[in-house]
Design an enzyme around this catalytic site. Structure first.
Site, PDB file in Angstrom:
ATOM      1  N   CYS A  91      -1.754  74.192  38.017  1.00 39.39           N
ATOM      2  CA  CYS A  91      -3.967  74.420  37.974  1.00 39.39           C
ATOM      3  C   CYS A  91      -4.156  76.018  37.944  1.00 39.39           C
ATOM      4  O   CYS A  91      -3.614  76.269  37.604  1.00 39.39           O
ATOM      5  CB  CYS A  91      -4.517  73.770  39.329  1.00 39.39           C
ATOM      6  SG  CYS A  91      -3.778  74.355  41.059  1.00 39.39           S
ATOM      7  N   CYS A 165      -6.610  73.273  33.967  1.00 39.17           N
ATOM      8  CA  CYS A 165      -6.169  74.903  34.268  1.00 39.17           C
ATOM      9  C   CYS A 165      -6.528  75.312  32.100  1.00 39.17           C
ATOM     10  O   CYS A 165      -5.465  76.184  31.603  1.00 39.17           O
ATOM     11  CB  CYS A 165      -5.127  75.311  34.022  1.00 39.17           C
ATOM     12  SG  CYS A 165      -3.053  74.813  33.568  1.00 39.17           S
ATOM     13  N   CYS A 169      -1.407  76.893  29.116  1.00 38.30           N
ATOM     14  CA  CYS A 169       0.436  76.710  29.620  1.00 38.30           C
ATOM     15  C   CYS A 169       0.242  76.592  28.214  1.00 38.30           C
ATOM     16  O   CYS A 169       0.590  75.809  27.591  1.00 38.30           O
ATOM     17  CB  CYS A 169       0.664  75.462  30.350  1.00 38.30           C
ATOM     18  SG  CYS A 169       2.190  75.113  31.045  1.00 38.30           S
TER      19      CYS A 169
END
Length: 219
Positions: A91, A165, A169
Site C-alpha cells: 500500500c 498504491c 509496483c
C-alpha cells in the site's frame, strides 16, 4: 569538518551497521557477496531513516529489513528454494492496510505461506487504530514497522497484492498481481478500521483458498 546535515545519524551508526553487515554476510555465505550485503544494509538504514522518528531503533530494524531483502534476493536468483508461496502486500504507507493483510495472513495460514509487506511511500510508524483492531483479533504487531518497497521483494513474490498504491509496483512476468479496492484508513474511527479489517480478512481467505487448494486456508 562536520558531516553534512542529515548524515550525522548515518555516520554515528556506521560501526554498528558494519557489524550487522558482517553478521549477515556470514549468514548468507555462498548466496550473496559481502559487498552486496553491505550495500543492502546501508541502503536499508538510509531508507528507514527518511521517515524514522526514533533513530536509536534504526540499526536493529535495518538489520531485520536487510535480512528479509537478502533472503528475497537469494530467492529471486534461485539460490534459496521456496517451499511455500510468497505473498507481498503493498500500500502507500505500509502503516495500515498492507500491514493488516500481512498480519491476518500469518494468523490464518501460519507457516504454509511466507508474507511480506511494503509501502511506496512508507510512514514513520503504524497507525494506532490498526494496532488496536488487530490486538482485538489476537494479533500482536509490536515487531512490525513500515518498510519501503524494493525490487528484490517484488521479484521474490509469487503473488503481489496492491492496495491503492497506483503503478508504484514494478511488473514482472510469471507473477500474480491483484489489486484490492480498500478504503483508505486515514481519518477513519475504530469502527471504520474494523470494517476494513474484516473486509481484508475476506480477501485473504479467498486468496489463501486459491494458493493452498489442497489444505484448509484457515487454521
Amino acid at each position: 569538518m562536520s558531516a553534512p546535515r542529515g548524515q550525522e545519524g548515518l555516520l554515528s551508526a556506521d560501526a554498528v551497521l558494519h557489524r550487522a553487515a558482517e553478521r549477515l554476510a556470514h549468514q548468507f555465505t555462498g548466496l550473496v557477496g559481502e559487498e552486496t550485503v553491505e550495500r543492502v544494509v546501508f541502503e536499508s538504514y538510509a531508507a528507514l531513516a527518511r521517515t524514522a522518528t526514533v533513530t536509536s531503533l534504526l540499526p536493529p530494524l535495518a538489520e531485520k529489513f536487510s535480512h528479509d531483502r537478502l533472503t528475497a534476493l537469494a530467492q529471486s536468483r534461485g539460490l534459496v528454494v521456496k517451499t511455500v508461496p510468497e505473498i507481498l502486500y503493498v500500500c502507500v504507507q505500509n502503516s495500515g492496510r498492507s500491514q493488516m493483510a500481512a498480519a491476518i495472513t500469518r494468523q490464518l495460514a501460519g507457516d504454509r505461506v511466507h508474507v511480506r509487506s511494503a509501502g511506496s511511500q512508507p510512514a514513520a510508524e503504524l497507525l494506532p487504530g490498526v494496532v488496536t483492531v488487530l490486538e482485538e483479533a489476537g494479533i500482536d504487531l509490536s515487531g512490525e514497522f513500515p518498510k519501503p518497497l524494493t525490487d528484490d521483494v517484488v521479484r521474490a513474490a509469487d503473488a503481489v497484492v496492491t492496495m491503492g498504491c497506483g503503478d508504484a509496483c514494478p511488473l514482472y512476468p510469471g507473477k500474480r498481481y491483484l489489486d484490492w479496492q480498500l478504503t483508505d484508513l486515514a481519518g477513519l474511527d475504530l469502527d471504520g478500521v474494523r470494517a476494513v479489517r474484516d473486509e481484508i480478512q475476506g480477501h485473504v481467505e479467498q486468496l489463501l483458498a486459491e494458493l493452498l487448494p489442497s489444505t484448509q486456508a484457515t487454521s
